[in-house]
Write an enzyme that holds these catalytic residues in place. Structure first.
Site, short mmCIF file in Angstrom:
data_model
loop_
_atom_site.label_atom_id
_atom_site.label_comp_id
_atom_site.label_asym_id
_atom_site.label_seq_id
_atom_site.Cartn_x
_atom_site.Cartn_y
_atom_site.Cartn_z
CB THR A 332 -22.36 9.11 45.63
OG1 THR A 332 -23.56 8.80 46.11
CG2 THR A 332 -22.52 10.35 45.03
N GLY A 414 -23.97 12.84 45.62
CA GLY A 414 -24.24 13.29 46.98
C GLY A 414 -25.60 12.95 47.53
N GLY A 415 -25.94 11.65 47.63
CA GLY A 415 -27.14 11.22 48.34
C GLY A 415 -28.39 11.99 47.96
#
Length: 513
Positions: A332, A414-415
């Site tokens: 990311t 970010g996931g």
């Protein structure tokens, strides 16, 4: 603002991309040079063992690339029987890395510069060293606390048993040699040469089953995009196995609600966004998987009648516990770059959880992703772990079109924040007309699970209190202490040139000329 632009999460990488533009390269060359450099200067988020996705406007047409890898052929549900969830680190979380194949595919189809030229900045930083930037140093420390005992991690990423300090020079000579091999062989060495053999040999030493045949069988796919209309624009995402469809579902729900008159930072707007996102993520987690295994088509999830039925579930005054719907069955680190000829690139690559699996292949500098942890163990689920299968992916590049014209290439690292971040960036830039930097700087919310919602401390306390009154379980988080709100990079098209933004939550920058 400039006619040629690069925006990414680490300044040296952004400038590497700019160097390609100054050398008569195009936006694709710039994005690739930045992405390759990020494997050196931001190892906390990506590396040679990453996966990648891209959306490219070539001046005439939009293209989508899926460069995510598949699980080892020998994986099966029986291999993980007895576990409560998929392993989050170590060899049993490693799938075939796809990023290198994505670099090759993009360069071959769209690049103007020689492939090896794109590697020059990265090789120099790996050989000569670079100063570790502050946010990356903090992420390095957190990753090392979790992974220092994984095979190969400590010798490669620790200095005398400790992490590098902010501003300290870090060198990676093994990685420099691997980058040269990849550059000289146009990626062949990584999948079918010496590097592939070293990866497979190290796997065998630790009783893992990833082997030479798994690596040699890898191929990335030109997959096109899927899209959703919103107020005269279209948000484009990569089709599943990624979570981009969740952003499209949420935006389709919000298009049926009246947000224009609302304060973009007020409780009512945030409540509606959160509720739409809950419904979208519930569908994504239930239905998204390797396309070969999906029981519901993306078109069914984006069907107008289905989105209307989901929008009807939103209560304007109360928080809900969202569950997946029942659509009709059918068939990311982040980089964005743009050039004066009109090409725009939205590119993302990641090792998933920070350094990924924690596995570093000796004498190569290759640290491997942990994308296998994206599978589930639930029997019969479309995303159930199996051999030769792509897992559910969180990383997604975003691209906005309007009347057939490119408007904005963007991403939010970010996931699980990524689809949520895409929705927030589209609303702020298109509905409330905020410029890219203002949209990026604005405080964010993040749906966690159930009725739990994290709010950055920049959101007004009265707004947080009103959301709590509606039934949301609020957690206040300082963004400088938590990377879970992601980092946005945005390039927005102007009549002549571009305006870009780079997230203050990261170490990056937007550069142009």
């Amino acid at each position: 603002m400039a006619r040629n632009m690069v925006s990414t999460s680490q300044p040296l990488a952004a400038q590497a991309g700019l160097r390609m533009l100054l050398a008569d390269g195009n936006a694709i060359d710039a994005a690739l040079a930045a992405a390759i450099t990020l494997t050196v200067v931001e190892p906390t988020g990506n590396g040679l063992g990453s996966d990648a996705f891209a959306i490219v406007w070539d001046g005439n047409e939009l293209h989508g690339l899926n460069a995510s890898g598949r699980s080892p052929r020998a994986w099966s549900s029986e291999r993980f029987r007895g576990l409560s969830e998929m392993p989050q680190q170590g060899w049993e979380s490693v799938t075939v890395p796809g990023a290198v194949s994505g670099w090759v595919a993009l360069s071959e189809r769209f690049g103007a510069l020689p492939f090896a030229t794109l590697f020059e900045p990265a090789i120099a930083y790996a050989e000569e060293g670079f100063a570790v930037s502050p946010s990356i140093a903090l992420q390095w420390s957190r990753g090392a606390d979790r992974l220092r005992h994984e095979p190969g991690f400590a010798p490669h990423f620790l200095i005398e048993g400790r992490v590098p300090r902010p501003g300290e020079t870090f060198r990676n000579p093994h990685l420099a040699r691997s980058l040269k091999k990849i550059a000289d062989s146009r990626g062949e060495d990584f999948y079918r040469g010496e590097l592939a053999r070293k990866i497979a040999d190290f796997a065998r030493q630790h009783d893992a089953v990833l082997d030479e045949e798994d690596l040699a069988a890898h191929a990335c796919d030109w997959c096109g995009t899927i899209s959703q209309r919103f107020r005269g624009t279209e948000l484009h995402e990569i089709p599943p196995n990624g979570q981009g469809i969740a952003a499209l579902i949420a935006l389709g729900i919000l298009d049926r609600l009246d947000l224009e008159s609302l304060d973009p930072d007020g409780a009512e707007a945030l409540h509606l966004e959160i509720e739409a996102m809950k419904l979208a993520l519930a569908d994504a987690h239930r239905f998204v998987a390797d396309p070969a295994n999906m029981e519901i088509s993306p078109d069914a999830l984006l069907d107008d009648d289905y989105l209307a039925s989901r929008a009807a579930l939103v209560d304007r005054n109360h928080a809900s516990d969202a569950t997946a719907g029942a659509p009709r069955r059918g068939g990311t680190v982040y980089v964005t770059a743009a050039d004066a000829a009109g090409r725009m690139v939205s590119f993302i690559q990641s090792n998933y959880a920070g350094f990924g699996s924690g596995i570093v292949v000796p004498e190569t500098g290759i640290h491997l992703q942990n994308r296998g942890s994206g599978f589930v163990l639930a029997q019969g689920h479309p995303n159930e772990v199996a051999g030769g299968k792509r897992p559910f992916h969180t990383i997604i590049p975003g691209f906005l079109m309007g009347d057939g014209i490119p408007l904005m290439s963007f991403g939010v690292m970010g996931g699980a924040m990524q689809a949520q971040g895409h929705v927030q960036m589209v609303l702020r830039t298109q509905l409330w007309r905020q410029n890219p930097q203002a949209a990026s700087d604005a405080p964010r919310w993040r749906f966690i699970a159930g009725r739990r919602v994290a709010l950055e401390t920049g959101i007004d306390a009265d707004v947080a209190a009103e959301l709590a009154r509606m039934g949301h379980q609020i957690e206040r988080v300082a963004p400088d202490m938590d990377f879970s709100f992601g980092g946005a990079q945005i390039i927005h098209r102007l009549a002549d040139g571009y305006i870009a933004g780079s997230d203050h939550r990261k170490d990056g920058q937007a550069v142009g000329f």
